[in-house]
Design a protein around this motif. Structure first.
Motif, PDB file in Angstrom:
ATOM      1  N   GLY A  87       0.813  -1.208   0.000  1.00 63.39           N
ATOM      2  CA  GLY A  87       0.000   0.000   0.000  1.00 63.39           C
ATOM      3  C   GLY A  87       0.845   1.256   0.000  1.00 63.39           C
ATOM      4  N   ARG A  88       2.057   1.170  -0.542  1.00 64.56           N
ATOM      5  CA  ARG A  88       2.980   2.306  -0.534  1.00 64.56           C
ATOM      6  C   ARG A  88       3.391   2.647  -1.964  1.00 64.56           C
ATOM      7  N   ASP A  89       3.392   3.928  -2.287  1.00 63.34           N
ATOM      8  CA  ASP A  89       3.922   4.430  -3.553  1.00 63.34           C
ATOM      9  C   ASP A  89       5.237   5.133  -3.270  1.00 63.34           C
ATOM     10  N   LEU A  90       6.263   4.809  -4.023  1.00 61.14           N
ATOM     11  CA  LEU A  90       7.601   5.358  -3.792  1.00 61.14           C
ATOM     12  C   LEU A  90       8.204   5.782  -5.128  1.00 61.14           C
ATOM     13  N   VAL A  91       8.640   7.015  -5.206  1.00 63.31           N
ATOM     14  CA  VAL A  91       9.296   7.527  -6.411  1.00 63.31           C
ATOM     15  C   VAL A  91      10.742   7.866  -6.078  1.00 63.31           C
ATOM     16  N   VAL A  92      11.658   7.322  -6.865  1.00 63.26           N
ATOM     17  CA  VAL A  92      13.079   7.644  -6.739  1.00 63.26           C
ATOM     18  C   VAL A  92      13.382   8.779  -7.710  1.00 63.26           C
ATOM     19  N   ALA A 175      14.305  21.344  -7.432  1.00 66.44           N
ATOM     20  CA  ALA A 175      12.886  21.668  -7.316  1.00 66.44           C
ATOM     21  C   ALA A 175      12.086  21.034  -8.452  1.00 66.44           C
ATOM     22  N   GLY A 176      12.643  21.039  -9.656  1.00 61.92           N
ATOM     23  CA  GLY A 176      11.953  20.442 -10.796  1.00 61.92           C
ATOM     24  C   GLY A 176      11.792  18.939 -10.651  1.00 61.92           C
ATOM     25  N   GLY A 177      12.863  18.263 -10.216  1.00 62.85           N
ATOM     26  CA  GLY A 177      12.787  16.815 -10.026  1.00 62.85           C
ATOM     27  C   GLY A 177      11.789  16.429  -8.956  1.00 62.85           C
ATOM     28  N   LEU A 178      11.793  17.183  -7.852  1.00 64.38           N
ATOM     29  CA  LEU A 178      10.857  16.903  -6.765  1.00 64.38           C
ATOM     30  C   LEU A 178       9.424  17.203  -7.204  1.00 64.38           C
ATOM     31  N   GLY A 179       9.259  18.273  -7.986  1.00 62.57           N
ATOM     32  CA  GLY A 179       7.925  18.631  -8.454  1.00 62.57           C
ATOM     33  C   GLY A 179       7.319  17.560  -9.356  1.00 62.57           C
ATOM     34  N   VAL A 180       8.112  17.007 -10.272  1.00 61.95           N
ATOM     35  CA  VAL A 180       7.608  15.950 -11.160  1.00 61.95           C
ATOM     36  C   VAL A 180       7.266  14.698 -10.357  1.00 61.95           C
ATOM     37  N   ALA A 181       8.092  14.393  -9.356  1.00 61.51           N
ATOM     38  CA  ALA A 181       7.804  13.238  -8.498  1.00 61.51           C
ATOM     39  C   ALA A 181       6.482  13.428  -7.755  1.00 61.51           C
ATOM     40  N   LEU A 182       6.249  14.652  -7.238  1.00 61.20           N
ATOM     41  CA  LEU A 182       4.992  14.926  -6.532  1.00 61.20           C
ATOM     42  C   LEU A 182       3.804  14.829  -7.473  1.00 61.20           C
ATOM     43  N   LYS A 183       4.004  15.226  -8.721  1.00 64.87           N
ATOM     44  CA  LYS A 183       2.916  15.153  -9.698  1.00 64.87           C
ATOM     45  C   LYS A 183       2.458  13.708  -9.862  1.00 64.87           C
ATOM     46  N   ARG A 184       3.390  12.768  -9.790  1.00 64.65           N
ATOM     47  CA  ARG A 184       3.045  11.354  -9.913  1.00 64.65           C
ATOM     48  C   ARG A 184       2.372  10.815  -8.659  1.00 64.65           C
ATOM     49  N   LEU A 185       2.583  11.476  -7.545  1.00 64.36           N
ATOM     50  CA  LEU A 185       2.077  10.949  -6.272  1.00 64.36           C
ATOM     51  C   LEU A 185       0.837  11.667  -5.755  1.00 64.36           C
ATOM     52  N   GLU A 186       0.530  12.853  -6.295  1.00 57.97           N
ATOM     53  CA  GLU A 186      -0.513  13.680  -5.683  1.00 57.97           C
ATOM     54  C   GLU A 186      -1.895  13.042  -5.737  1.00 57.97           C
ATOM     55  N   ARG A 187      -2.165  12.215  -6.748  1.00 62.55           N
ATOM     56  CA  ARG A 187      -3.488  11.607  -6.871  1.00 62.55           C
ATOM     57  C   ARG A 187      -3.507  10.150  -6.440  1.00 62.55           C
ATOM     58  N   GLY A 188      -2.412   9.704  -5.895  1.00 58.48           N
ATOM     59  CA  GLY A 188      -2.360   8.307  -5.470  1.00 58.48           C
ATOM     60  C   GLY A 188      -3.228   8.047  -4.255  1.00 58.48           C
ATOM     61  N   GLU A 189      -3.708   6.812  -4.159  1.00 54.84           N
ATOM     62  CA  GLU A 189      -4.549   6.419  -3.028  1.00 54.84           C
ATOM     63  C   GLU A 189      -3.787   5.554  -2.029  1.00 54.84           C
ATOM     64  N   ARG A 191      -1.598   4.417   1.107  1.00 56.36           N
ATOM     65  CA  ARG A 191      -1.614   4.940   2.474  1.00 56.36           C
ATOM     66  C   ARG A 191      -0.289   5.592   2.827  1.00 56.36           C
ATOM     67  N   SER A 192       0.773   5.299   2.068  1.00 55.29           N
ATOM     68  CA  SER A 192       2.079   5.910   2.311  1.00 55.29           C
ATOM     69  C   SER A 192       2.680   6.299   0.973  1.00 55.29           C
ATOM     70  N   ARG A 193       3.072   7.563   0.845  1.00 56.67           N
ATOM     71  CA  ARG A 193       3.681   8.057  -0.395  1.00 56.67           C
ATOM     72  C   ARG A 193       5.028   8.691  -0.067  1.00 56.67           C
ATOM     73  N   VAL A 194       6.039   8.258  -0.781  1.00 51.70           N
ATOM     74  CA  VAL A 194       7.416   8.602  -0.419  1.00 51.70           C
ATOM     75  C   VAL A 194       8.197   9.001  -1.669  1.00 51.70           C
ATOM     76  N   VAL A 195       9.059  10.004  -1.515  1.00 55.28           N
ATOM     77  CA  VAL A 195      10.041  10.367  -2.536  1.00 55.28           C
ATOM     78  C   VAL A 195      11.426  10.185  -1.939  1.00 55.28           C
ATOM     79  N   VAL A 196      12.292   9.472  -2.652  1.00 55.64           N
ATOM     80  CA  VAL A 196      13.705   9.358  -2.272  1.00 55.64           C
ATOM     81  C   VAL A 196      14.494  10.135  -3.308  1.00 55.64           C
ATOM     82  N   LEU A 197      15.043  11.265  -2.912  1.00 57.92           N
ATOM     83  CA  LEU A 197      15.735  12.166  -3.835  1.00 57.92           C
ATOM     84  C   LEU A 197      17.238  12.093  -3.608  1.00 57.92           C
ATOM     85  N   LEU A 198      17.973  11.785  -4.685  1.00 58.19           N
ATOM     86  CA  LEU A 198      19.436  11.694  -4.618  1.00 58.19           C
ATOM     87  C   LEU A 198      20.036  12.802  -5.465  1.00 58.19           C
ATOM     88  N   SER A 199      20.899  13.624  -4.852  1.00 61.50           N
ATOM     89  CA  SER A 199      21.537  14.704  -5.590  1.00 61.50           C
ATOM     90  C   SER A 199      22.946  14.928  -5.054  1.00 61.50           C
TER      91      SER A 199
END
Length: 317
Positions: A87-92, A175-189, A191-199
């Motif tokens: 039940g988790r969505d995760l974007v790298v 900011a752009g990379g994080l924004g695109v990741a959030l776009k993929r997660l904003e409508r998800g259902e 119970r846990s949504r996570v972004v792992v950002l490496l820079s």
């Protein structure tokens, strides 16, 4: 366990008998040799009704029974262990700026670039997320989705392996990379949504502050974990263009309710992925699922063989 997909098909079984009883009979036109009853009684039984005749009478019955059985859809139901679903969505979100070419990491005794080190460890991290829906965003001057959210973690791992520096510019837009990741997660259902950002650098886009995007992430219920790559910090070496902006990445993580990790070696990177695994554990026990195996093909093949036999035997008569 054995079952039928359409058991109502067995209602067709008496159809031939009903047809024989209700439809008008057809007078058969045949040639016959009429013998006296006294002679017919002394003839051998096989002469009156051979084996082949009995077979030709039996085969249509078998054909009809096989057809009805195939229409009923026999199937076997077997329980199998269900895939764990967390039940988790995760974007790298992976930085592909030019500084990722710096060869200052050690992997298996060899000096490799930051990108090669991230690929090696990132692939293992993604492949261990069984049960999560995982996606991949690559960013440099611009950001794009390299792999949509999917349970196929092997496909995301391949997308990481195929990542190439330069395809989206060479500067860094955190900011752009994080924004695109959030776009993929904003409508998800989930119970846990996570972004792992490496820079490994500093945000150079100048349009939106990464911390502002992180606050948006918190309002959407998305947690951001940041990984600062590279041996040098901008706080210690402000004039080094390849130094990582640890302060900004820390602000991003804290603003979203996540954590930031400092990575100076491949060993640090492996420890970070293990820590994220503990923070965002994957896998949730599910009851066994039932898998259906359809077996209608076998009675259908029997019916086909019977039809073929009737055609061939009629031509041979």
């Amino acid at each position: 366990m054995f079952d039928f997909a359409t058991p109502a098909a067995f209602l067709l079984l008496p159809l031939p008998l009903l047809a024989m009883r209700l439809l008008p009979g057809r007078e058969a036109v045949t040639g016959a040799l009429i013998l006296p009853e006294s002679i017919g009684r002394v003839l051998p039984k096989d002469a009156r009704e051979g084996v082949s005749v009995r077979i030709r009478r039996t085969v249509p019955i078998i054909l009809w029974l096989s057809l009805v059985l195939a229409l009923a859809g026999p199937q076997r139901l077997a329980p199998v262990d269900a895939l764990p679903v967390s039940g988790r969505d995760l974007v790298v979100a992976l930085d592909l700026s030019g500084s990722m070419e710096q060869k200052d990491f050690t992997l298996d005794g060899d000096t490799v670039s930051r990108l090669e080190a991230v690929k090696a460890v990132g692939k293992r991290f993604v492949e261990g997320r069984g049960g999560d829906r995982v996606g991949l965003v690559l960013f440099a001057e611009k950001a794009y989705v390299a792999a949509p959210l999917t349970f196929d973690v092997a496909a995301v791992s391949r997308a990481i392996d195929e990542a190439t520096i330069g395809i989206s510019g060479r500067s860094t837009s955190i900011a752009g990379g994080l924004g695109v990741a959030l776009k993929r997660l904003e409508r998800g259902e989930a119970r846990s949504r996570v972004v792992v950002l490496l820079s490994d650098g500093a945000d150079t886009s100048g349009n939106v502050l990464p911390a502002d995007v992180a606050r948006l992430a918190k309002s959407l219920g998305v947690t951001v974990y940041t990984i600062a790559l590279g041996p040098e910090d901008q706080e210690a070496r402000p004039n080094d263009p390849d130094a990582v902006d640890t302060r900004t990445l820390r602000q991003v993580a804290e603003a979203s309710g996540g954590r930031t990790f400092r990575v100076r070696s491949t060993n640090d990177l492996e420890q970070v992925t293990a820590a994220i695994d503990r923070l965002e554990q994957s896998g949730l026990d599910r009851p066994p699922a039932t898998v259906r195996s359809d077996d209608w093909i076998w009675p259908a093949l029997v019916a086909f063989a019977c039809s073929l036999f009737l055609v061939v035997s009629r031509r041979a008569m």
